[in-house]
Design an enzyme around this catalytic site. Structure first.
Site, mmCIF file in Angstrom:
data_model
loop_
_atom_site.group_PDB
_atom_site.id
_atom_site.type_symbol
_atom_site.label_atom_id
_atom_site.label_comp_id
_atom_site.label_asym_id
_atom_site.label_seq_id
_atom_site.Cartn_x
_atom_site.Cartn_y
_atom_site.Cartn_z
ATOM 1 N N ARG A 163 54.790 33.479 26.895
ATOM 2 C CA ARG A 163 55.965 33.951 27.626
ATOM 3 C C ARG A 163 56.933 32.799 27.863
ATOM 4 N NH1 ARG A 163 54.071 37.611 32.663
ATOM 5 N NH2 ARG A 163 55.538 36.280 33.774
ATOM 6 N N ARG A 212 48.273 30.897 29.173
ATOM 7 C CA ARG A 212 48.308 32.334 28.848
ATOM 8 C C ARG A 212 48.925 32.574 27.468
ATOM 9 N NH1 ARG A 212 50.731 36.245 33.130
ATOM 10 N NH2 ARG A 212 52.422 34.722 33.063
ATOM 11 N N LYS A 262 47.051 39.860 38.169
ATOM 12 C CA LYS A 262 47.515 41.237 38.430
ATOM 13 C C LYS A 262 47.489 42.072 37.157
ATOM 14 C CE LYS A 262 51.535 39.761 39.989
ATOM 15 N NZ LYS A 262 51.395 38.291 39.913
ATOM 16 N N ARG A 303 58.797 29.952 40.160
ATOM 17 C CA ARG A 303 58.206 31.275 40.460
ATOM 18 C C ARG A 303 57.343 31.188 41.717
ATOM 19 N NH1 ARG A 303 55.641 32.136 34.721
ATOM 20 N NH2 ARG A 303 54.558 33.903 35.656
ATOM 21 N N ARG A 356 58.077 42.958 45.737
ATOM 22 C CA ARG A 356 58.058 41.502 45.854
ATOM 23 C C ARG A 356 58.955 40.984 46.952
ATOM 24 N NH1 ARG A 356 57.000 38.329 40.511
ATOM 25 N NH2 ARG A 356 56.364 40.184 39.450
HETATM 26 P P1 AP5 Z 1 47.669 37.645 34.386
HETATM 27 O O1 AP5 Z 1 46.767 38.804 34.578
HETATM 28 O O2 AP5 Z 1 48.625 37.692 33.260
HETATM 29 O O3 AP5 Z 1 48.377 37.251 35.777
HETATM 30 P P2 AP5 Z 1 49.552 37.956 36.607
HETATM 31 O O4 AP5 Z 1 49.147 37.946 38.030
HETATM 32 O O5 AP5 Z 1 49.917 39.259 35.985
HETATM 33 O O6 AP5 Z 1 50.668 36.857 36.418
HETATM 34 P P3 AP5 Z 1 52.205 37.001 36.000
HETATM 35 O O7 AP5 Z 1 52.630 35.630 35.535
HETATM 36 O O8 AP5 Z 1 52.425 38.133 35.064
HETATM 37 O O9 AP5 Z 1 52.845 37.295 37.365
HETATM 38 P P4 AP5 Z 1 54.312 37.085 37.748
HETATM 39 O O10 AP5 Z 1 54.341 37.800 39.036
HETATM 40 O O11 AP5 Z 1 54.748 35.679 37.784
HETATM 41 O O12 AP5 Z 1 55.139 37.688 36.505
HETATM 42 P P5 AP5 Z 1 55.768 39.115 36.202
HETATM 43 O O13 AP5 Z 1 55.664 39.396 34.778
HETATM 44 O O14 AP5 Z 1 55.238 40.109 37.156
HETATM 45 O O15 AP5 Z 1 46.727 36.351 34.226
HETATM 46 C C1 AP5 Z 1 47.294 35.051 34.050
HETATM 47 C C2 AP5 Z 1 46.401 34.232 33.110
HETATM 48 O O16 AP5 Z 1 45.160 33.982 33.752
HETATM 49 C C3 AP5 Z 1 46.062 34.933 31.782
HETATM 50 O O17 AP5 Z 1 46.037 33.977 30.787
HETATM 51 C C4 AP5 Z 1 44.645 35.512 32.015
HETATM 52 O O18 AP5 Z 1 43.883 35.588 30.832
HETATM 53 C C5 AP5 Z 1 44.050 34.494 32.991
HETATM 54 N N1 AP5 Z 1 43.136 35.084 33.954
HETATM 55 C C6 AP5 Z 1 43.312 36.251 34.655
HETATM 56 N N2 AP5 Z 1 42.291 36.466 35.493
HETATM 57 C C7 AP5 Z 1 41.436 35.407 35.328
HETATM 58 C C8 AP5 Z 1 40.192 35.051 35.931
HETATM 59 N N3 AP5 Z 1 39.613 35.811 36.852
HETATM 60 N N4 AP5 Z 1 39.609 33.891 35.526
HETATM 61 C C9 AP5 Z 1 40.188 33.109 34.600
HETATM 62 N N5 AP5 Z 1 41.349 33.395 33.977
HETATM 63 C C10 AP5 Z 1 41.980 34.529 34.363
HETATM 64 O O19 AP5 Z 1 57.301 38.859 36.551
HETATM 65 C C11 AP5 Z 1 58.070 37.991 35.741
HETATM 66 C C12 AP5 Z 1 59.488 37.863 36.283
HETATM 67 O O20 AP5 Z 1 60.120 39.166 36.292
HETATM 68 C C13 AP5 Z 1 59.625 37.376 37.731
HETATM 69 O O21 AP5 Z 1 59.587 35.962 37.801
HETATM 70 C C14 AP5 Z 1 60.993 37.960 38.106
HETATM 71 O O22 AP5 Z 1 62.041 37.208 37.547
HETATM 72 C C15 AP5 Z 1 60.971 39.327 37.426
HETATM 73 N N6 AP5 Z 1 60.404 40.383 38.289
HETATM 74 C C16 AP5 Z 1 59.241 41.064 38.069
HETATM 75 N N7 AP5 Z 1 59.015 41.941 39.057
HETATM 76 C C17 AP5 Z 1 60.055 41.813 39.922
HETATM 77 C C18 AP5 Z 1 60.378 42.438 41.151
HETATM 78 N N8 AP5 Z 1 59.574 43.351 41.704
HETATM 79 N N9 AP5 Z 1 61.524 42.067 41.787
HETATM 80 C C19 AP5 Z 1 62.331 41.134 41.237
HETATM 81 N N10 AP5 Z 1 62.089 40.490 40.082
HETATM 82 C C20 AP5 Z 1 60.959 40.833 39.428
HETATM 83 MG MG MG Z 2 51.591 39.994 34.947
#
Ligand code: AP5
Ligand code: MG
Length: 233
Positions: A171, A139, A26, A182, A101
């Protein structure tokens, strides 16, 4: 061969949701779309991490939950998104990354979007779960938010950002244990949000995220054109 895509100046995607499990890409894809379309990325995970860094009350509270892979309460996240959506750079659209979410967040967002000319479109990025663990544990992120992966998308020099030479970090929630929590939260709560948008068939699409980063970007772009009924789609 697919047709060449129109210039960014010809097309504004409006409000876009990027949905999907942890690690589907994402954040990576949102950054590409920001560059191309000039609309902002709003990542609730990044906003919460910013609060944590600044030791705000929300940040302190979110810290504990994020460390366990649990969601921050809907009301707090909704309020945070509401104040971000008031900023003028969202006028022509934005990419919401990681929000909504929960069904409660999705319903709340519906209420916020009435002011927009274009309805929201939702893109769900799909990657098999077995691929995600490596993406998460591999990552590395620069302080400015550039995303790398030691296995799939490494920097030129180990541990160093290609663009500004800063030191890459991992992270705190990118451990095997927290990844499983997660995923559990995703399956229990966010899977239903994806179904909610799928029911709005003409405003929802799935994209295969298990391909090269640039190919995923290309597919998301062409999906957005289709969802917006662009003549070149
Ligand atoms: P990346 O692009 O970083 O993936 P992502 O989908 O953004 O993954 P996240 O871990 O950020 O998602 P998340 O939903 O768990 O965390 P968030 O920060 O939103 O890519 C991942 C890796 O893969 C990277 O190393 C990249 O280089 C690699 N990659 C990407 N595309 C690739 C490809 N095509 N091929 C190969 N490699 C690839 O949320 C964190 C926490 O915040 C949650 O757990 C929760 O506690 C809280 N939170 C956030 N939003 C909410 C909400 N709306 N409601 C409640 N709590 C929330
Ligand atoms: Mg992310």
């Amino acid at each position: 061969m697919s047709k060449p895509l129109p210039n960014a100046s010809d097309f504004l995607p409006g409000p876009v949701l990027l949905l999907g499990a942890p690690g589907v890409g994402k954040g990576t894809q949102a950054k590409h779309l920001v560059e191309e379309f000039g609309i902002p990325q709003i990542s609730t995970g990044d906003l919460l991490r910013e609060h944590r860094k600044n030791h705000t009350p929300l940040g302190m509270m979110a810290d504990e939950l994020m460390a366990k892979g649990q969601f921050v309460p809907d009301d707090l996240v909704n309020q945070m998104v509401a104040s971000r959506l008031k900023q003028p750079d969202t006028e022509h659209g934005y990419i919401l990354d990681g929000f909504p979410r929960t069904l409660n967040q999705a319903e709340w967002l519906d209420g916020q979007l009435v002011a927009y000319l274009l309805p929201v479109v939702a893109v769900s990025i799909v990657v098999p779960e077995r691929v995600l663990l490596e993406r998460i544990t591999g990552r590395r992120i620069s302080p400015a938010g550039r995303i790398y992966n030691i296995y799939t998308n490494p920097p030129k020099v180990e541990g160093i950002c290609d663009v500004d030479g800063s030191k890459l970090e991992q992270r705190a929630d990118d451990t095997v244990e927290v990844f499983h929590e997660r995923m559990k939260a995703f399956n229990q709560k966010t899977a239903a949000v994806i179904e909610y948008y799928r029911e709005h068939g003409n405003r929802f699409a799935e994209v295969n995220g298990d391909q090269d980063i640039d190919d995923v970007t290309r597919d998301i772009r062409s999906t957005l054109l289709k969802l917006r009924h662009h003549p070149e789609a």
